[in-house]
Design an enzyme around this catalytic site. Structure first.
Site, PDB file in Angstrom:
ATOM      1  N   ILE A  18      40.944  42.345  47.478  1.00 21.10           N
ATOM      2  CA  ILE A  18      42.202  42.896  47.987  1.00 21.10           C
ATOM      3  C   ILE A  18      41.968  43.624  49.305  1.00 21.10           C
ATOM      4  CG2 ILE A  18      43.988  44.635  47.570  1.00 21.10           C
ATOM      5  CD1 ILE A  18      43.818  43.927  44.588  1.00 21.10           C
ATOM      6  N   ASP A  60      28.000  54.244  50.845  1.00 24.51           N
ATOM      7  CA  ASP A  60      28.441  54.384  49.457  1.00 24.51           C
ATOM      8  C   ASP A  60      29.557  55.419  49.413  1.00 24.51           C
ATOM      9  OD1 ASP A  60      28.730  55.045  46.736  1.00 24.51           O
ATOM     10  OD2 ASP A  60      26.618  54.639  46.309  1.00 24.51           O
ATOM     11  N   ASN A  87      40.684  52.007  48.962  1.00 24.83           N
ATOM     12  CA  ASN A  87      40.766  50.774  48.184  1.00 24.83           C
ATOM     13  C   ASN A  87      39.526  50.515  47.334  1.00 24.83           C
ATOM     14  OD1 ASN A  87      41.896  47.904  47.695  1.00 24.83           O
ATOM     15  ND2 ASN A  87      39.870  47.530  48.547  1.00 24.83           N
ATOM     16  N   TYR A 152      38.083  52.666  32.864  1.00 22.69           N
ATOM     17  CA  TYR A 152      38.739  52.187  34.081  1.00 22.69           C
ATOM     18  C   TYR A 152      40.203  52.622  34.108  1.00 22.69           C
ATOM     19  CZ  TYR A 152      40.984  48.885  37.281  1.00 22.69           C
ATOM     20  OH  TYR A 152      41.737  48.322  38.286  1.00 22.69           O
ATOM     21  N   LYS A 156      42.382  55.144  36.857  1.00 18.90           N
ATOM     22  CA  LYS A 156      43.606  54.778  37.567  1.00 18.90           C
ATOM     23  C   LYS A 156      44.775  55.686  37.180  1.00 18.90           C
ATOM     24  CE  LYS A 156      41.766  51.521  39.982  1.00 18.90           C
ATOM     25  NZ  LYS A 156      41.559  51.697  41.435  1.00 18.90           N
ATOM     26  N   THR A 187      40.431  38.051  42.633  1.00 16.95           N
ATOM     27  CA  THR A 187      39.418  38.622  43.512  1.00 16.95           C
ATOM     28  C   THR A 187      38.055  38.349  42.876  1.00 16.95           C
ATOM     29  OG1 THR A 187      39.356  40.734  42.337  1.00 16.95           O
ATOM     30  CG2 THR A 187      40.983  40.521  44.120  1.00 16.95           C
TER      31      THR A 187
END
Length: 256
Positions: A18, A60, A87, A152, A156, A187
Protein backbone atom coordinates in the site's frame (compact mmCIF):
# COMPACT_ATOMS: atom_id res chain seq x y z
CA UNK A 1 -2.19 22.86 -10.70
CA UNK A 2 -2.09 19.28 -9.45
CA UNK A 3 -3.75 18.31 -6.18
CA UNK A 4 -0.49 17.94 -4.23
CA UNK A 5 1.73 20.46 -6.01
CA UNK A 6 4.71 21.55 -3.88
CA UNK A 7 3.83 19.18 -1.04
CA UNK A 8 6.61 17.26 0.73
CA UNK A 9 5.40 13.92 2.07
CA UNK A 10 7.31 11.86 4.62
CA UNK A 11 6.05 8.30 4.11
CA UNK A 12 7.01 5.33 6.26
CA UNK A 13 6.85 1.83 4.81
CA UNK A 14 6.49 3.34 1.37
CA UNK A 15 8.70 1.03 -0.65
CA UNK A 16 6.20 -1.80 -1.17
CA UNK A 17 2.53 -2.72 -0.85
CA UNK A 18 0.00 0.00 0.00
CA UNK A 19 2.84 2.39 0.82
CA UNK A 20 4.38 2.14 -2.64
CA UNK A 21 0.97 2.64 -4.26
CA UNK A 22 0.57 5.78 -2.12
CA UNK A 23 4.02 7.01 -3.10
CA UNK A 24 3.16 6.59 -6.78
CA UNK A 25 -0.17 8.41 -6.42
CA UNK A 26 1.40 11.20 -4.36
CA UNK A 27 4.06 11.70 -7.02
CA UNK A 28 1.46 11.68 -9.81
CA UNK A 29 -0.45 14.40 -7.90
CA UNK A 30 2.64 16.63 -7.81
CA UNK A 31 4.20 15.86 -4.41
CA UNK A 32 7.80 15.05 -3.57
CA UNK A 33 7.97 11.86 -1.51
CA UNK A 34 10.57 10.84 1.09
CA UNK A 35 10.22 7.14 1.84
CA UNK A 36 11.57 5.63 5.04
CA UNK A 37 11.75 1.83 5.11
CA UNK A 38 13.98 -0.96 6.40
CA UNK A 39 14.29 -2.92 3.15
CA UNK A 40 17.15 -1.54 1.08
CA UNK A 41 16.36 -3.47 -2.10
CA UNK A 42 12.76 -2.24 -2.23
CA UNK A 43 13.90 1.34 -1.55
CA UNK A 44 16.14 1.17 -4.61
CA UNK A 45 13.30 -0.22 -6.72
CA UNK A 46 10.88 2.43 -5.48
CA UNK A 47 13.21 5.19 -6.68
CA UNK A 48 13.36 3.58 -10.12
CA UNK A 49 9.57 3.75 -10.20
CA UNK A 50 9.17 7.28 -8.81
CA UNK A 51 12.07 8.91 -10.64
CA UNK A 52 14.00 12.08 -9.87
CA UNK A 53 13.04 14.49 -7.13
CA UNK A 54 12.06 11.86 -4.58
CA UNK A 55 14.23 10.41 -1.82
CA UNK A 56 14.65 7.44 0.49
CA UNK A 57 16.01 6.84 3.97
CA UNK A 58 17.01 3.38 5.13
CA UNK A 59 16.03 2.89 8.77
CA UNK A 60 13.89 1.15 11.37
CA UNK A 61 10.72 3.02 12.29
CA UNK A 62 10.80 1.49 15.80
CA UNK A 63 14.22 3.03 16.63
CA UNK A 64 14.08 6.61 17.88
CA UNK A 65 17.42 7.78 16.44
CA UNK A 66 16.59 6.34 13.00
CA UNK A 67 13.37 8.34 12.83
CA UNK A 68 14.99 11.51 14.16
CA UNK A 69 17.70 11.26 11.52
CA UNK A 70 15.16 10.57 8.78
CA UNK A 71 13.16 13.68 9.68
CA UNK A 72 16.35 15.78 9.78
CA UNK A 73 17.41 14.38 6.41
CA UNK A 74 14.02 15.26 4.90
CA UNK A 75 14.18 18.83 6.18
CA UNK A 76 17.73 19.23 4.91
CA UNK A 77 16.72 17.85 1.52
CA UNK A 78 13.46 19.74 1.02
CA UNK A 79 13.30 22.48 3.66
CA UNK A 80 9.88 21.50 4.96
CA UNK A 81 7.41 18.66 5.59
CA UNK A 82 3.73 19.04 4.68
CA UNK A 83 2.53 15.52 5.40
CA UNK A 84 3.61 12.63 7.61
CA UNK A 85 2.01 9.39 6.47
CA UNK A 86 2.53 6.65 9.05
CA UNK A 87 2.06 3.62 6.84
CA UNK A 88 4.73 1.21 8.08
CA UNK A 89 3.23 -1.81 9.80
CA UNK A 90 3.30 -5.56 10.22
CA UNK A 91 0.48 -8.08 10.70
CA UNK A 92 2.34 -11.25 11.64
CA UNK A 93 1.97 -13.50 13.51
CA UNK A 94 -1.37 -15.07 12.66
CA UNK A 95 -2.09 -16.30 16.19
CA UNK A 96 -4.53 -16.02 19.06
CA UNK A 97 -3.37 -14.00 22.06
CA UNK A 98 -2.36 -17.00 24.20
CA UNK A 99 -0.18 -18.32 21.35
CA UNK A 100 1.56 -14.96 20.82
CA UNK A 101 4.92 -14.69 22.56
CA UNK A 102 6.34 -11.55 24.17
CA UNK A 103 8.80 -10.86 21.35
CA UNK A 104 6.00 -10.98 18.75
CA UNK A 105 3.77 -8.74 20.89
CA UNK A 106 6.51 -6.16 21.40
CA UNK A 107 7.49 -6.15 17.72
CA UNK A 108 3.91 -5.47 16.61
CA UNK A 109 3.47 -2.60 19.06
CA UNK A 110 6.91 -1.14 18.41
CA UNK A 111 6.41 -0.96 14.64
CA UNK A 112 2.69 -0.27 14.43
CA UNK A 113 2.47 2.28 17.25
CA UNK A 114 5.85 3.42 18.54
CA UNK A 115 6.75 4.46 15.01
CA UNK A 116 3.85 6.94 15.08
CA UNK A 117 5.09 8.26 18.41
CA UNK A 118 8.55 8.87 16.94
CA UNK A 119 7.45 10.51 13.69
CA UNK A 120 5.18 12.85 15.65
CA UNK A 121 7.81 13.59 18.26
CA UNK A 122 10.42 14.56 15.68
CA UNK A 123 8.18 15.89 12.91
CA UNK A 124 5.61 17.99 14.74
CA UNK A 125 7.56 21.27 14.66
CA UNK A 126 7.92 20.98 10.88
CA UNK A 127 4.17 20.38 10.52
CA UNK A 128 3.43 23.42 12.67
CA UNK A 129 5.34 25.54 10.17
CA UNK A 130 3.37 24.23 7.18
CA UNK A 131 0.02 23.70 8.96
CA UNK A 132 0.34 20.22 7.54
CA UNK A 133 -1.33 16.93 8.30
CA UNK A 134 -0.75 13.42 9.59
CA UNK A 135 -2.25 10.31 8.03
CA UNK A 136 -2.17 6.91 9.70
CA UNK A 137 -2.77 3.59 7.97
CA UNK A 138 -5.14 1.64 10.18
CA UNK A 139 -7.45 -1.31 9.38
CA UNK A 140 -11.11 -2.23 9.67
CA UNK A 141 -10.06 -4.93 12.16
CA UNK A 142 -9.54 -2.11 14.66
CA UNK A 143 -13.33 -1.95 15.02
CA UNK A 144 -14.50 -5.48 14.24
CA UNK A 145 -11.58 -7.63 15.39
CA UNK A 146 -10.03 -10.50 13.48
CA UNK A 147 -9.70 -14.16 14.31
CA UNK A 148 -6.13 -15.24 15.13
CA UNK A 149 -4.86 -11.66 14.99
CA UNK A 150 -5.48 -10.38 18.51
CA UNK A 151 -2.23 -8.45 18.90
CA UNK A 152 -2.41 -6.93 15.43
CA UNK A 153 -6.04 -5.90 15.95
CA UNK A 154 -5.06 -4.35 19.27
CA UNK A 155 -2.41 -2.18 17.61
CA UNK A 156 -4.92 -0.91 15.06
CA UNK A 157 -7.58 -0.25 17.69
CA UNK A 158 -5.02 1.76 19.61
CA UNK A 159 -4.04 3.59 16.42
CA UNK A 160 -7.63 4.69 15.86
CA UNK A 161 -7.87 6.10 19.39
CA UNK A 162 -4.47 7.72 18.95
CA UNK A 163 -5.56 9.33 15.68
CA UNK A 164 -8.55 10.98 17.35
CA UNK A 165 -6.55 12.16 20.36
CA UNK A 166 -3.84 13.59 18.11
CA UNK A 167 -6.49 15.38 16.07
CA UNK A 168 -7.70 17.09 19.25
CA UNK A 169 -4.21 17.93 20.48
CA UNK A 170 -2.93 19.40 17.22
CA UNK A 171 -6.01 21.19 15.91
CA UNK A 172 -4.78 24.37 17.62
CA UNK A 173 -1.82 24.30 15.22
CA UNK A 174 -4.16 23.77 12.22
CA UNK A 175 -2.68 20.27 11.82
CA UNK A 176 -5.20 17.67 10.68
CA UNK A 177 -4.87 14.01 11.74
CA UNK A 178 -6.80 11.22 10.03
CA UNK A 179 -6.55 7.51 9.34
CA UNK A 180 -7.43 5.28 6.43
CA UNK A 181 -8.80 1.81 7.21
CA UNK A 182 -8.56 -0.88 4.51
CA UNK A 183 -9.89 -4.43 4.80
CA UNK A 184 -8.15 -6.91 2.53
CA UNK A 185 -5.71 -5.48 -0.01
CA UNK A 186 -3.41 -7.54 -2.21
CA UNK A 187 0.06 -6.72 -0.92
CA UNK A 188 3.16 -8.83 -0.21
CA UNK A 189 2.13 -8.80 3.48
CA UNK A 190 -1.34 -10.16 2.70
CA UNK A 191 0.09 -12.85 0.43
CA UNK A 192 2.38 -13.90 3.28
CA UNK A 193 -0.63 -14.06 5.60
CA UNK A 194 -2.49 -16.18 3.04
CA UNK A 195 0.30 -18.74 3.05
CA UNK A 196 -0.06 -19.13 6.83
CA UNK A 197 -3.72 -20.14 6.65
CA UNK A 198 -5.02 -23.71 6.83
CA UNK A 199 -6.11 -23.84 3.19
CA UNK A 200 -4.30 -21.18 1.11
CA UNK A 201 -6.08 -22.33 -2.07
CA UNK A 202 -9.38 -20.99 -0.73
CA UNK A 203 -8.02 -17.68 0.48
CA UNK A 204 -8.53 -15.71 -2.75
CA UNK A 205 -12.25 -16.53 -2.86
CA UNK A 206 -12.55 -15.76 0.84
CA UNK A 207 -10.91 -12.37 0.39
CA UNK A 208 -13.16 -11.56 -2.54
CA UNK A 209 -16.27 -12.63 -0.62
CA UNK A 210 -15.65 -10.58 2.54
CA UNK A 211 -15.86 -7.38 0.51
CA UNK A 212 -19.43 -6.39 -0.26
CA UNK A 213 -18.32 -4.94 -3.60
CA UNK A 214 -17.21 -8.43 -4.59
CA UNK A 215 -13.42 -8.40 -4.86
CA UNK A 216 -10.24 -7.89 -2.91
CA UNK A 217 -8.57 -4.79 -4.39
CA UNK A 218 -5.03 -3.75 -5.12
CA UNK A 219 -3.43 -0.92 -3.17
CA UNK A 220 -4.28 1.82 -5.65
CA UNK A 221 -7.80 2.17 -4.25
CA UNK A 222 -6.36 2.95 -0.82
CA UNK A 223 -3.83 5.34 -2.34
CA UNK A 224 -6.56 7.36 -4.09
CA UNK A 225 -8.29 7.91 -0.73
CA UNK A 226 -4.98 8.89 0.84
CA UNK A 227 -4.33 11.51 -1.83
CA UNK A 228 -7.68 13.06 -0.99
CA UNK A 229 -7.12 12.98 2.78
CA UNK A 230 -3.74 14.73 2.63
CA UNK A 231 -4.91 17.30 0.08
CA UNK A 232 -6.62 20.64 0.62
CA UNK A 233 -9.83 19.01 -0.61
CA UNK A 234 -10.01 17.42 2.87
CA UNK A 235 -9.13 20.67 4.67
CA UNK A 236 -12.10 20.41 7.08
CA UNK A 237 -11.68 16.71 7.87
CA UNK A 238 -9.81 15.70 11.02
CA UNK A 239 -10.08 12.89 13.56
CA UNK A 240 -11.69 10.73 10.89
CA UNK A 241 -11.12 6.98 10.43
CA UNK A 242 -12.04 6.47 6.78
CA UNK A 243 -12.92 2.90 5.77
CA UNK A 244 -11.74 2.06 2.25
CA UNK A 245 -12.94 -1.47 2.49
CA UNK A 246 -15.49 -2.30 -0.15
CA UNK A 247 -18.06 -2.55 2.64
CA UNK A 248 -16.27 -5.41 4.39
CA UNK A 249 -17.06 -4.07 7.85
CA UNK A 250 -20.78 -4.33 7.07
CA UNK A 251 -20.68 -8.11 7.14
CA UNK A 252 -17.28 -9.71 7.69
CA UNK A 253 -17.74 -13.41 7.01
CA UNK A 254 -16.07 -16.29 8.78
CA UNK A 255 -13.63 -18.34 6.74
CA UNK A 256 -14.27 -22.07 7.03
Amino acid sequence: MQLLDNKIIFLTGGSMGIGLECAKKYAEAGAKVMIMANDEASLIESMKILGEGHSTFFGDISISSNVENAIKFTLKQYGKIDVIHNNAGIASPSKSLDQTDEYEWDKLFNINLKGVFYTTRYGLEALKQTKGCILNTSSVVAEIGQENHAAYSATKGALNALTKSMALDYAKYKIRVNAVAPAGVWTPMLREWAKQQKDPSKIEKYLDDIHVLGHCPDGDVIADACVFLVSDKARFITGNIMPVSGGAELGYRRFE
